[in-house]
Design a protein around this motif. Structure first.
Motif, PDB file in Angstrom:
ATOM      1  N   UNK A   1       4.647  -7.309  -5.245  1.00 33.28           N
ATOM      2  CA  UNK A   1       5.914  -7.445  -5.962  1.00 33.28           C
ATOM      3  C   UNK A   1       5.938  -6.630  -7.254  1.00 33.28           C
ATOM      4  N   UNK A   2       4.818  -5.963  -7.577  1.00 34.59           N
ATOM      5  CA  UNK A   2       4.721  -5.179  -8.811  1.00 34.59           C
ATOM      6  C   UNK A   2       4.153  -3.784  -8.524  1.00 34.59           C
ATOM      7  N   UNK A   3       4.592  -3.177  -7.429  1.00 36.85           N
ATOM      8  CA  UNK A   3       4.041  -1.873  -7.041  1.00 36.85           C
ATOM      9  C   UNK A   3       4.442  -0.761  -7.997  1.00 36.85           C
TER      10      UNK A   3
ATOM     11  N   UNK B   1      -5.721   0.983  -6.918  1.00 36.01           N
ATOM     12  CA  UNK B   1      -6.241   2.100  -7.708  1.00 36.01           C
ATOM     13  C   UNK B   1      -6.514   1.553  -9.106  1.00 36.01           C
ATOM     14  N   UNK B   2      -7.709   1.783  -9.603  1.00 36.46           N
ATOM     15  CA  UNK B   2      -8.085   1.387 -10.954  1.00 36.46           C
ATOM     16  C   UNK B   2      -8.027   2.636 -11.818  1.00 36.46           C
ATOM     17  N   UNK B   3      -7.293   2.548 -12.918  1.00 36.43           N
ATOM     18  CA  UNK B   3      -7.090   3.704 -13.789  1.00 36.43           C
ATOM     19  C   UNK B   3      -7.399   3.304 -15.225  1.00 36.43           C
TER      20      UNK B   3
ATOM     21  N   UNK C   1      -4.463  -1.581 -12.926  1.00 33.57           N
ATOM     22  CA  UNK C   1      -4.508  -1.480 -11.477  1.00 33.57           C
ATOM     23  C   UNK C   1      -3.122  -1.202 -10.932  1.00 33.57           C
ATOM     24  N   UNK C   2      -3.115  -0.432  -9.855  1.00 32.00           N
ATOM     25  CA  UNK C   2      -1.872  -0.197  -9.124  1.00 32.00           C
ATOM     26  C   UNK C   2      -2.125  -0.539  -7.663  1.00 32.00           C
TER      27      UNK C   2
END
Length: 136
Positions: free
Chosen positions: A18-20, A56-58, A68-69
């Motif tokens: 829900x938070x992409x 994905x960790x950025x 995170x994404x």
């Protein structure tokens, strides 16, 4: 290999899906889900999901905490992403624009860009407009 899907992991995955369009820190996620998931379960599941390629960790340039994404959506895996350094919102670059950029880099630099691993940082339109409004 995917891990067993626990109730906590389902709740976390639903929250992330829900938070992409956001890059969210682990502490923000833990705070948002504190009534449903323990903090340690959030961190453990984030690490597992990152290892599985679902996140994905950025590194976040504005603080020490990584963000995170969620990528467990086919559309996200095949997109270049634009991330606002001010508000943290993440956008999908238009496919035609992304392909033009990728092709140009491939032709001119002899370098192949991995769309699913690429994030371009800058300032989004909304944040640019709010800065202009503040200056007036």
């Amino acid at each position: 290999m995917s891990k067993y899907i626990t109730k906590q992991r389902k709740i976390l995955a639903e929250y992330l899906s829900n938070h992409t369009d956001e890059s969210i820190s682990a502490s923000q996620i833990a705070n948002a889900l504190s009534d449903k998931i323990s903090k340690s379960a959030v961190y453990r599941n984030l690490a597992d999901m990152e290892e599985e390629g679902k996140l994905r960790r950025v590194a976040n340039s504005s603080c020490r905490e990584a963000v995170y994404q969620y990528l467990d959506d086919e559309h996200c895996k095949n997109c270049l992403h634009l991330s606002c350094k001010k508000c943290g919102k993440t956008y999908h670059m238009q496919t035609a624009v992304a392909n033009s950029l990728i092709n140009s880099v491939a032709e001119n630099e002899n370098f192949s860009i991995d769309k699913g691993e690429t994030v371009l940082y800058g300032v989004c339109c909304d944040c640019q407009l709010s800065k202009v409004a503040e200056e007036k």
